[in-house]
Design a protein around this motif. Structure first.
Motif, PDB file in Angstrom:
ATOM      1  N   GLU A  25     -33.613   1.864  26.250  1.00  0.00           N
ATOM      2  CA  GLU A  25     -32.615   2.209  25.232  1.00  0.00           C
ATOM      3  C   GLU A  25     -32.743   3.702  24.940  1.00  0.00           C
ATOM      4  O   GLU A  25     -33.843   4.201  24.709  1.00  0.00           O
ATOM      5  N   TRP A  26     -31.621   4.397  24.961  1.00  0.00           N
ATOM      6  CA  TRP A  26     -31.589   5.827  24.644  1.00  0.00           C
ATOM      7  C   TRP A  26     -31.096   5.978  23.212  1.00  0.00           C
ATOM      8  O   TRP A  26     -30.035   5.457  22.853  1.00  0.00           O
ATOM      9  N   ILE A  27     -31.868   6.683  22.393  1.00  0.00           N
ATOM     10  CA  ILE A  27     -31.502   6.893  20.988  1.00  0.00           C
ATOM     11  C   ILE A  27     -31.403   8.394  20.752  1.00  0.00           C
ATOM     12  O   ILE A  27     -32.335   9.141  21.066  1.00  0.00           O
ATOM     13  N   SER A  28     -30.263   8.840  20.210  1.00  0.00           N
ATOM     14  CA  SER A  28     -30.046  10.279  20.072  1.00  0.00           C
ATOM     15  C   SER A  28     -30.019  10.772  18.627  1.00  0.00           C
ATOM     16  O   SER A  28     -30.239  11.953  18.397  1.00  0.00           O
ATOM     17  N   GLU A  29     -29.763   9.916  17.668  1.00  0.00           N
ATOM     18  CA  GLU A  29     -29.695  10.377  16.277  1.00  0.00           C
ATOM     19  C   GLU A  29     -31.110  10.619  15.748  1.00  0.00           C
ATOM     20  O   GLU A  29     -31.939   9.705  15.754  1.00  0.00           O
ATOM     21  N   PRO A  30     -31.406  11.834  15.264  1.00  0.00           N
ATOM     22  CA  PRO A  30     -32.772  12.165  14.835  1.00  0.00           C
ATOM     23  C   PRO A  30     -33.370  11.212  13.813  1.00  0.00           C
ATOM     24  O   PRO A  30     -34.538  10.826  13.930  1.00  0.00           O
ATOM     25  N   ARG A  31     -32.627  10.808  12.807  1.00  0.00           N
ATOM     26  CA  ARG A  31     -33.175   9.906  11.787  1.00  0.00           C
ATOM     27  C   ARG A  31     -33.413   8.493  12.333  1.00  0.00           C
ATOM     28  O   ARG A  31     -34.327   7.807  11.903  1.00  0.00           O
TER      29      ARG A  31
ATOM     30  N   GLN B 276     -36.592   8.786  14.253  1.00  0.00           N
ATOM     31  CA  GLN B 276     -37.697   8.813  13.282  1.00  0.00           C
ATOM     32  C   GLN B 276     -37.983   7.402  12.757  1.00  0.00           C
ATOM     33  O   GLN B 276     -39.141   7.008  12.621  1.00  0.00           O
ATOM     34  N   THR B 277     -36.943   6.631  12.496  1.00  0.00           N
ATOM     35  CA  THR B 277     -37.103   5.273  11.968  1.00  0.00           C
ATOM     36  C   THR B 277     -37.794   4.364  12.981  1.00  0.00           C
ATOM     37  O   THR B 277     -38.728   3.640  12.621  1.00  0.00           O
ATOM     38  N   VAL B 278     -37.359   4.401  14.246  1.00  0.00           N
ATOM     39  CA  VAL B 278     -37.998   3.531  15.242  1.00  0.00           C
ATOM     40  C   VAL B 278     -39.444   3.973  15.463  1.00  0.00           C
ATOM     41  O   VAL B 278     -40.335   3.130  15.618  1.00  0.00           O
ATOM     42  N   ASP B 279     -39.723   5.274  15.415  1.00  0.00           N
ATOM     43  CA  ASP B 279     -41.108   5.747  15.541  1.00  0.00           C
ATOM     44  C   ASP B 279     -41.961   5.248  14.372  1.00  0.00           C
ATOM     45  O   ASP B 279     -43.101   4.824  14.567  1.00  0.00           O
ATOM     46  N   ASP B 280     -41.410   5.283  13.162  1.00  0.00           N
ATOM     47  CA  ASP B 280     -42.130   4.769  11.986  1.00  0.00           C
ATOM     48  C   ASP B 280     -42.396   3.270  12.115  1.00  0.00           C
ATOM     49  O   ASP B 280     -43.481   2.792  11.773  1.00  0.00           O
ATOM     50  N   LEU B 281     -41.418   2.519  12.605  1.00  0.00           N
ATOM     51  CA  LEU B 281     -41.588   1.074  12.785  1.00  0.00           C
ATOM     52  C   LEU B 281     -42.652   0.774  13.843  1.00  0.00           C
ATOM     53  O   LEU B 281     -43.467  -0.129  13.663  1.00  0.00           O
ATOM     54  N   ILE B 282     -42.653   1.534  14.926  1.00  0.00           N
ATOM     55  CA  ILE B 282     -43.661   1.347  15.976  1.00  0.00           C
ATOM     56  C   ILE B 282     -45.048   1.624  15.407  1.00  0.00           C
ATOM     57  O   ILE B 282     -45.984   0.846  15.605  1.00  0.00           O
ATOM     58  N   GLU B 283     -45.178   2.744  14.694  1.00  0.00           N
ATOM     59  CA  GLU B 283     -46.470   3.151  14.141  1.00  0.00           C
ATOM     60  C   GLU B 283     -47.006   2.169  13.099  1.00  0.00           C
ATOM     61  O   GLU B 283     -48.203   1.922  13.021  1.00  0.00           O
ATOM     62  N   SER B 284     -46.123   1.571  12.312  1.00  0.00           N
ATOM     63  CA  SER B 284     -46.557   0.693  11.225  1.00  0.00           C
ATOM     64  C   SER B 284     -47.052  -0.665  11.713  1.00  0.00           C
ATOM     65  O   SER B 284     -47.784  -1.349  10.993  1.00  0.00           O
ATOM     66  N   GLY B 285     -46.626  -1.075  12.902  1.00  0.00           N
ATOM     67  CA  GLY B 285     -47.075  -2.356  13.452  1.00  0.00           C
ATOM     68  C   GLY B 285     -46.644  -3.538  12.595  1.00  0.00           C
ATOM     69  O   GLY B 285     -45.543  -3.573  12.051  1.00  0.00           O
ATOM     70  N   ALA B 286     -47.554  -4.510  12.421  1.00  0.00           N
ATOM     71  CA  ALA B 286     -47.249  -5.741  11.690  1.00  0.00           C
ATOM     72  C   ALA B 286     -47.057  -5.513  10.199  1.00  0.00           C
ATOM     73  O   ALA B 286     -46.466  -6.341   9.518  1.00  0.00           O
ATOM     74  N   ARG B 287     -47.543  -4.389   9.674  1.00  0.00           N
ATOM     75  CA  ARG B 287     -47.384  -4.070   8.257  1.00  0.00           C
ATOM     76  C   ARG B 287     -45.925  -3.793   7.919  1.00  0.00           C
ATOM     77  O   ARG B 287     -45.426  -4.114   6.857  1.00  0.00           O
TER      78      ARG B 287
END
Length: 113
Positions: free
Chosen positions: A35-41, A44-55
């Motif tokens: 999946e290609w994602i181009s919108e900066p926010r 940022q959101t998908v990166d935050d979700l990946i980093e947060s894990g199960a929390r």
């Protein structure tokens, strides 16, 4: 007269140009897709979700003011499964907020262009 002091050279930082797509590998039901994602926010959101894990990530913890909109775009435009759990919060403006948890397995793709 004093000698003029030149400012120290700053190291070059490569910044991702605005709206340059970022590739993610999404795995669901044993199937991988890019999946290609181009919108900066949204990136940022998908990166935050990946980093947060199960929390997961709460709308109260996120950096973007339109967090639910970014999550909606990830679901609708990119087919990424995200669960939202309702949580109560106190304080002067007590109420409910959502905590989003990434269900799809998602990781940044390396070396994809």
């Amino acid at each position: 007269m004093s000698a003029r002091v030149e400012p120290a050279a700053q190291p070059e930082r490569r910044q991702r140009p605005r709206n340059e797509p970022v590739a993610y590998i999404v795995t669901e039901d044993g199937e991988e897709r890019i999946e290609w994602i181009s919108e900066p926010r949204v990136v940022q959101t998908v990166d935050d979700l990946i980093e947060s894990g199960a929390r997961g990530v709460s709308s109260l913890e996120c950096k973007g003011v339109r967090f639910s909109s970014y999550v909606h775009k990830l679901r609708r435009n990119h087919g990424i499964t995200i669960e939202t759990k309702r949580e109560r919060h106190g304080g002067k403006f007590a109420g409910n907020h959502g905590r989003c948890i990434l269900i799809s397995k998602v990781r940044r793709a390396q070396g994809v262009s």
